[in-house]
Design an enzyme around this catalytic site. Structure first.
Site, mmCIF file in Angstrom:
data_model
loop_
_atom_site.group_PDB
_atom_site.id
_atom_site.type_symbol
_atom_site.label_atom_id
_atom_site.label_comp_id
_atom_site.label_asym_id
_atom_site.label_seq_id
_atom_site.Cartn_x
_atom_site.Cartn_y
_atom_site.Cartn_z
ATOM 1 N N GLY A 87 -11.522 1.506 -1.093
ATOM 2 C CA GLY A 87 -12.011 2.421 -0.072
ATOM 3 C C GLY A 87 -13.313 1.991 0.569
ATOM 4 O O GLY A 87 -14.013 2.809 1.157
ATOM 5 N N ALA A 88 -13.652 0.704 0.493
ATOM 6 C CA ALA A 88 -14.915 0.209 1.046
ATOM 7 C C ALA A 88 -14.738 -0.408 2.424
ATOM 8 O O ALA A 88 -15.654 -1.046 2.943
ATOM 9 C CB ALA A 88 -15.544 -0.801 0.092
ATOM 10 N N THR A 112 -8.863 -2.988 17.838
ATOM 11 C CA THR A 112 -8.096 -3.702 18.867
ATOM 12 C C THR A 112 -6.665 -3.944 18.404
ATOM 13 O O THR A 112 -5.794 -4.158 19.238
ATOM 14 C CB THR A 112 -8.739 -5.065 19.167
ATOM 15 O OG1 THR A 112 -8.992 -5.720 17.919
ATOM 16 C CG2 THR A 112 -10.048 -4.917 19.923
ATOM 17 N N GLU A 130 -12.631 -4.856 16.523
ATOM 18 C CA GLU A 130 -12.362 -3.641 15.751
ATOM 19 C C GLU A 130 -11.633 -2.623 16.625
ATOM 20 O O GLU A 130 -11.986 -2.440 17.798
ATOM 21 C CB GLU A 130 -13.691 -3.049 15.272
ATOM 22 C CG GLU A 130 -13.633 -2.474 13.894
ATOM 23 C CD GLU A 130 -13.356 -3.526 12.822
ATOM 24 O OE1 GLU A 130 -12.206 -3.568 12.338
ATOM 25 O OE2 GLU A 130 -14.260 -4.293 12.474
ATOM 26 N N SER A 132 -6.242 -1.630 0.205
ATOM 27 C CA SER A 132 -4.870 -1.113 0.364
ATOM 28 C C SER A 132 -3.909 -2.234 0.741
ATOM 29 O O SER A 132 -2.820 -2.351 0.169
ATOM 30 C CB SER A 132 -4.831 0.020 1.385
ATOM 31 O OG SER A 132 -5.312 -0.400 2.638
ATOM 32 N N ASP A 149 -4.849 -6.155 8.682
ATOM 33 C CA ASP A 149 -5.165 -6.353 7.267
ATOM 34 C C ASP A 149 -4.056 -7.111 6.542
ATOM 35 O O ASP A 149 -4.315 -8.016 5.742
ATOM 36 C CB ASP A 149 -5.367 -4.996 6.572
ATOM 37 C CG ASP A 149 -6.435 -4.158 7.235
ATOM 38 O OD1 ASP A 149 -7.170 -4.688 8.093
ATOM 39 O OD2 ASP A 149 -6.530 -2.961 6.883
HETATM 40 P P1 ADP Z 1 -9.537 0.178 1.837
HETATM 41 O O1 ADP Z 1 -8.222 -0.399 2.204
HETATM 42 O O2 ADP Z 1 -10.592 -0.093 2.852
HETATM 43 O O3 ADP Z 1 -10.001 -0.214 0.482
HETATM 44 P P2 ADP Z 1 -8.008 2.589 1.926
HETATM 45 O O4 ADP Z 1 -8.375 4.029 1.875
HETATM 46 O O5 ADP Z 1 -7.163 2.096 3.036
HETATM 47 O O6 ADP Z 1 -9.372 1.762 1.815
HETATM 48 O O7 ADP Z 1 -7.257 2.194 0.602
HETATM 49 C C1 ADP Z 1 -7.761 2.594 -0.650
HETATM 50 C C2 ADP Z 1 -6.631 3.200 -1.442
HETATM 51 O O8 ADP Z 1 -5.689 2.172 -1.816
HETATM 52 C C3 ADP Z 1 -7.061 3.807 -2.759
HETATM 53 O O9 ADP Z 1 -7.493 5.121 -2.571
HETATM 54 C C4 ADP Z 1 -5.785 3.732 -3.557
HETATM 55 O O10 ADP Z 1 -4.881 4.752 -3.171
HETATM 56 C C5 ADP Z 1 -5.171 2.432 -3.100
HETATM 57 N N1 ADP Z 1 -5.537 1.296 -3.960
HETATM 58 C C6 ADP Z 1 -6.082 0.127 -3.568
HETATM 59 N N2 ADP Z 1 -6.246 -0.712 -4.616
HETATM 60 C C7 ADP Z 1 -5.765 -0.072 -5.697
HETATM 61 C C8 ADP Z 1 -5.635 -0.410 -7.096
HETATM 62 N N3 ADP Z 1 -6.045 -1.575 -7.562
HETATM 63 N N4 ADP Z 1 -5.084 0.509 -7.911
HETATM 64 C C9 ADP Z 1 -4.677 1.701 -7.450
HETATM 65 N N5 ADP Z 1 -4.776 2.069 -6.159
HETATM 66 C C10 ADP Z 1 -5.307 1.213 -5.282
HETATM 67 MG MG MG Z 2 -6.985 0.187 3.877
#
Ligand code: ADP
Ligand code: MG
Length: 399
Positions: A137-138, A49, A47, A143, A189
């Site tokens: 966002g988990a 890294t 992590e 993303s 990722d």
């Molecule tokens: P993670 O990548 O860990 O889930 P991030 O904050 O990097 O968290 O990314 C989450 C963001 O990606 C959301 O807030 C949104 O902007 C975007 N996102 C991801 N999947 C979707 C989706 N299916 N529809 C719309 N936006 C999305």
């Molecule tokens: Mg992300």
């Protein structure tokens, strides 16, 4: 009574594919040319890294983000998401700039803009409807699942992009996230989402993004994901602060990346940073974490579940105490899982909320999840969500 556990199941390609084709007709009219999927991921170890040119060991989840897409002749892009109803965006690919469009659309529009640099933006016109089945966002990289699913769709729809391979697509997605969505991301990722190998973890050497598939050799064990539901708003600023502390350390050490000091005695490297306590702690994490990644690969080859677990815990302690990116919820998830008999546990992803993972004997998964759930309820925290993490396939065309 502490209430029912909440599990986030993975959907099947067939289910989502046909529902999305119907939804596409409602959103845009007519049929998409196809449906593509790209997975979220968990990182077993390694992590913070990636942006230090080190190693990490993620695997792709069976949880994916899907997109139905159809090319357009007029160089315009229309993007909609079932997770953002009423927020359809439309514009010229040639007019996409950093931050415009902003928000979630930037992950898709940024990919079109970056790929448009290769073959001209007018070639990248498309209608795209997204449906995400990676929790948002988990810390499981919804993303990258979003940017990578749209990158693969555009790649397959635009004949001029035929020669662009998956490594180059992953690079385009990193640029889309960094430059257009304004999200600092180091490349792990996108590499795993586009280039994973089914039933394997992926050892990524982030110096050049070369990959080594690593077989999952622990059939008696499962990786249980604990989505803490916590999202601490300091995440972005703290991520930037960690990166800049590492860059400062590199300047002091006279190296281009911390990878260049891998193999030297850690204490000797740290001695050269004395006086900068923050840099000492951050660098100690990065150097020891790189060694733990390689050791964990060795432990998997030897089928040593206990050693895998021990390395996961050591990683968590290092992230908590030296890199200082954990938080109360992540620590609680790890501690409760270990107390309930997990073989190992650690935070996964950037930190400050998001998810933890636990290595658990298959027949104890429900018991461990129940214990973690109870610990959160007892602490007055929102109940976590759980996922079964199975090393799964990379991005692919569904139909
Ligand atoms: P993670 O990548 O860990 O889930 P991030 O904050 O990097 O968290 O990314 C989450 C963001 O990606 C959301 O807030 C949104 O902007 C975007 N996102 C991801 N999947 C979707 C989706 N299916 N529809 C719309 N936006 C999305
Ligand atoms: Mg992300």
């Amino acid at each position: 009574m502490t209430g029912e556990l909440t599990w986030s199941p993975a959907a099947t390609d067939a289910e989502v594919g046909s529902a999305l084709t119907t939804a596409f007709a409602q959103e845009f009219g007519g049929e998409p040319d196809g449906v593509w999927a790209a997975p979220g991921r968990v990182n077993l170890i390694g992590e913070h890294t990636d942006y230090n040119g080190g190693w990490c060991l993620p695997f792709a989840l069976a949880h994916r983000t899907y997109c139905a897409a159809r090319p357009r002749e007029d160089g315009r892009l229309r993007v909609a998401s079932r997770q953002a109803p009423g927020h359809t965006w439309e514009g010229e690919v040639g007019e996409i700039t950093a931050g415009a469009p902003g928000g979630w659309v930037a992950y898709v529009a940024g990919v079109a803009a970056v790929l448009g640099e290769r073959v001209g933006p007018e070639a990248l016109g498309a209608d795209i409807l997204v449906d995400g089945h990676v929790p948002l966002g988990a810390g499981l990289s919804s993303s990258a699942a979003l940017s990578c699913s749209s990158a693969l769709a555009l790649h397959d729809l635009v004949p001029e992009l035929a020669g662009v391979d998956r490594a180059a697509l992953a690079e385009a997605c990193v640029r889309a996230e960094n430059d257009y969505a304004g999200a600092a991301t180091g490349g792990m990722d996108q590499s795993v989402s586009l280039r994973a190998v089914d039933e394997h973890a992926l050892l990524i050497d982030c110096r050049d993004f070369s990959l080594t598939p690593v077989a999952w050799t622990l059939p008696e064990h499962e990786v249980l994901v604990i989505d803490t539901r916590a999202h601490h708003s300091l995440a972005d600023g703290q991520y930037a602060a960690r990166r800049s502390a590492c860059e400062r350390a590199c300047r002091t050490l006279g190296v281009g990346s911390l990878r260049e000091v891998h193999g030297r005695e850690v204490e000797d490297v740290l001695a050269a940073l004395s006086g900068d306590g923050e840099a000492v702690r951050r660098v100690r994490h990065v150097l020891t974490e790189n060694t733990r990644v390689l050791d964990l690969v060795g432990a998997l080859a030897e089928r040593e579940a206990d050693e895998v677990g021990r390395l996961m815990v050591a990683s968590h302690v290092s992230l908590r105490d030296d890199y200082e990116v954990s938080c109360r919820e992540l620590d609680l998830a790890v501690d409760a899982a270990l107390a309930a008999g997990a073989t190992g546990a650690r935070m996964t992803g950037g930190g400050f909320g998001g998810s933890a993972i636990a290595l658990v004997a298959r027949d104890a998964v429900d018991e461990v999840a129940q214990a973690v759930h109870a610990a959160f309820v007892d602490a007055g925290l929102e109940a976590p969500h759980f996922l079964h993490a199975t090393p799964s396939a990379p991005a692919h065309r569904v139909s």
